[in-house]
Write an enzyme that holds these catalytic residues in place. Structure first.
Site, mmCIF file in Angstrom:
data_model
loop_
_atom_site.group_PDB
_atom_site.id
_atom_site.type_symbol
_atom_site.label_atom_id
_atom_site.label_comp_id
_atom_site.label_asym_id
_atom_site.label_seq_id
_atom_site.Cartn_x
_atom_site.Cartn_y
_atom_site.Cartn_z
ATOM 1 N N HIS A 11 0.830 -1.216 0.000
ATOM 2 C CA HIS A 11 0.000 0.000 0.000
ATOM 3 C C HIS A 11 0.864 1.266 0.000
ATOM 4 O O HIS A 11 0.440 2.307 0.494
ATOM 5 C CB HIS A 11 -0.938 0.044 1.206
ATOM 6 C CG HIS A 11 -1.671 -1.241 1.444
ATOM 7 N ND1 HIS A 11 -2.880 -1.525 0.845
ATOM 8 C CD2 HIS A 11 -1.343 -2.342 2.182
ATOM 9 C CE1 HIS A 11 -3.287 -2.738 1.238
ATOM 10 N NE2 HIS A 11 -2.360 -3.262 2.037
ATOM 11 N N SER A 49 14.556 22.240 -15.808
ATOM 12 C CA SER A 49 13.378 23.061 -16.037
ATOM 13 C C SER A 49 13.811 24.385 -16.643
ATOM 14 O O SER A 49 14.888 24.890 -16.332
ATOM 15 C CB SER A 49 12.670 23.295 -14.702
ATOM 16 O OG SER A 49 11.903 24.478 -14.759
ATOM 17 N N LYS A 70 15.712 22.302 -10.574
ATOM 18 C CA LYS A 70 15.080 21.052 -10.988
ATOM 19 C C LYS A 70 16.017 20.106 -11.727
ATOM 20 O O LYS A 70 16.821 20.499 -12.558
ATOM 21 C CB LYS A 70 13.884 21.349 -11.910
ATOM 22 C CG LYS A 70 12.655 21.820 -11.183
ATOM 23 C CD LYS A 70 12.208 20.807 -10.144
ATOM 24 C CE LYS A 70 10.715 20.753 -9.977
ATOM 25 N NZ LYS A 70 9.964 20.307 -11.074
ATOM 26 N N GLU A 105 9.498 8.947 -16.657
ATOM 27 C CA GLU A 105 8.128 9.421 -16.913
ATOM 28 C C GLU A 105 7.692 9.106 -18.348
ATOM 29 O O GLU A 105 6.556 8.707 -18.596
ATOM 30 C CB GLU A 105 8.032 10.927 -16.644
ATOM 31 C CG GLU A 105 8.141 11.256 -15.165
ATOM 32 C CD GLU A 105 8.209 12.757 -14.877
ATOM 33 O OE1 GLU A 105 7.969 13.565 -15.795
ATOM 34 O OE2 GLU A 105 8.516 13.103 -13.727
#
Ligand code: ARG
Length: 457
Positions: free
Chosen positions: A155, A276, A282, A289
């Site tokens: 979980h 970024s 970043k 992704e």
């Protein structure tokens, strides 16, 4: 040049021609198309259906076309209907009348069935190679991290301690199954449809076993109607690619979580991250992704082909031309994802200290505390309740089980003794998990030895 037209009085509408044409995407298998034709011609000559001289002339012509396409001396005419028409009409242009004999005893239906199968067969092998590279990379990570403790989750909550080797080993198993799925598909698909003709074979004395052998198939397909309309192998392969993508996507998701500022379990190499345009701090896990994101389009190809095939009566229908574009996209996507994912893992740094620290918090040793009581004769259900109370106490105090004093342990259950601390230490929790398939390093070492044998065979 059109391959048909004799029975037509009018011209094809331009839009119809374009809508019908497949040259834009089937040119991808020009090599397979020519290799199939070479086998077909060799068989026709062997069987005396073509004279030896004609066979030799066509063979030389086809080889010339292949060489010129590979060198760039010849480019594919985008106004042809499909790759089959392009090769045949180029052959006729180059060697004249004799070129018109190539298509004897053959249809574009068995031709395209062959070309797509030859192309897909290579893709299955390339996928196997890519999977092996990934498996070797994972094995290396496992060998280096037998003692890297980390929390195992259920979980997405800390559950019990495991090792990084064991966690990565779970993915090793998944990709190993993917590899064996590809091997199964290859075995099942490796039969040659050439010679099935349009749908009903032919009255020429073709030797289909001979062409199958020339093209390294295990034999010819057994039913000509099935041969021209079977796309099961492609559906199976798209399903296998979808499963590979699903596995890559799950692993990517974990890497994205592990890479968050909150977890910091891993550091992705600069070469595999991006920044970024506005936020200077970043460093994003874009590859993970993208792999996760591209999973959707591979599933899409599978769904698309299943749907295309579901209502088709026997035998060939033009719908089947739709088997190509999305399949090619799925193959390209899955292969590039495998390559980049492997590179990302190979260059990623695992922060062993952070992982270990995370494994010590979050009561990952609560089950072991209960097992300790069981070892002293307490029934497991009671032990579970007792440790639950201790966990509540720890939550109130803001500490871990290991931080409680013996008096505090005994206050909840007098069975506890000084040896509780060793029993719930992180080392014990991991090292003592020695059931076959468990994370205990001693066991993992045996399993890794099995993995090595499997990869060698
Ligand atoms: N381009 C076609 C395809 O991809 C080749 C087969 C054409 N056959 C036909 N009967 N029109 O399926």
């Amino acid at each position: 040049m059109k391959l048909w037209g004799g029975r037509f009085r009018g011209e094809t509408d331009d839009l119809v021609f374009q809508f019908n044409a497949s040259i834009g995407f089937d040119q991808r298998f020009y090599r397979q198309d020519i290799e199939g034709s070479l086998a077909h011609v060799a068989m026709l000559a062997k069987q005396g259906i073509l004279s030896k001289e004609d066979g030799d002339a066509i063979t030389a012509g086809l080889k010339g076309i292949l060489a010129d396409l590979e060198s760039g001396a010849l480019s594919i005419d985008p106004t042809s209907e499909d790759i089959h028409s392009f090769v045949e009409s180029t052959l006729i242009e180059r060697i004249g009348e004799v070129g018109k004999r190539l298509h004897t005893g053959r249809s574009r239906n068995d031709q395209v069935a062959l070309d797509m199968r030859l192309y897909t067969r290579e893709q299955v092998l390339t996928t196997q190679e890519k999977l092996k590279e990934l498996l070797h990379t994972l094995l290396k990570v496992m060998e280096e991290n037998l003692d890297t403790y980390m929390p195992g989750f259920t979980h997405l909550q800390k559950a019990q301690p495991v090792t990084l080797a064991h966690h990565v080993g779970a993915y090793f198993e998944m990709f190993l199954r993917d590899l064996s799925r590809c091997e199964d598909i290859y075995k099942r698909m490796n039969y040659c449809p050439l010679g099935a003709g349009a749908l009903a074979g032919t009255t020429y004395p073709l030797d289909r076993f001979y062409t199958a052998g020339l093209l390294s198939f295990d034999g010819p397909t057994r039913n000509s109607m099935d041969s021209v309309s079977d796309r099961d192998y492609l559906i199976e392969f798209l399903a296998a690619l979808s499963t590979i993508m699903m596995h890559l996507s799950r692993f990517s998701e974990e890497i994205i979580i592990w890479n968050t500022n909150e977890y910091r379990f891993v550091e992705i190499a600069d070469a595999y991250s991006t920044g970024s345009s506005i936020m200077p701090q970043k460093k994003n896990p874009d590859i993970a992704e993208l792999v996760r994101g591209k999973t959707g389009r591979v599933y899409g190809a599978l769904m698309s082909l299943l749907t295309t095939m579901k209502g088709l009566p026997l035998a060939y229908n033009k719908d089947m031309q739709e088997d190509k574009e999305l399949s090619f996209d799925a193959m390209d996507t899955a292969l590039s994802c495998l390559t980049l994912f492997t590179g990302m893992i190979a260059t990623m740094r695992f922060r062993k200290d952070v992982m270990r620290k995370s494994a010590t918090g979050g009561f990952t040793n609560a089950t072991d505390a209960a097992d300790y009581l069981v070892g002293k004769g307490v029934p497991f259900r009671d032990a579970h309740g007792i440790v639950g109370q201790l966990v509540l106490l720890c939550i109130d105090k803001g500490c871990a089980l290991d931080d409680l004093s013996l008096a505090e342990f005994k206050a909840v259950c007098p069975v506890f003794d000084e040896d509780i601390y060793a029993a719930i230490s992180l080392e014990t929790c991991v090292e003592k998990r020695l059931t076959y398939g468990a994370p205990g390093p001693e066991r993992m070492r045996e399993v890794i030895a099995e993995y090595k044998k499997i990869l060698q065979s």
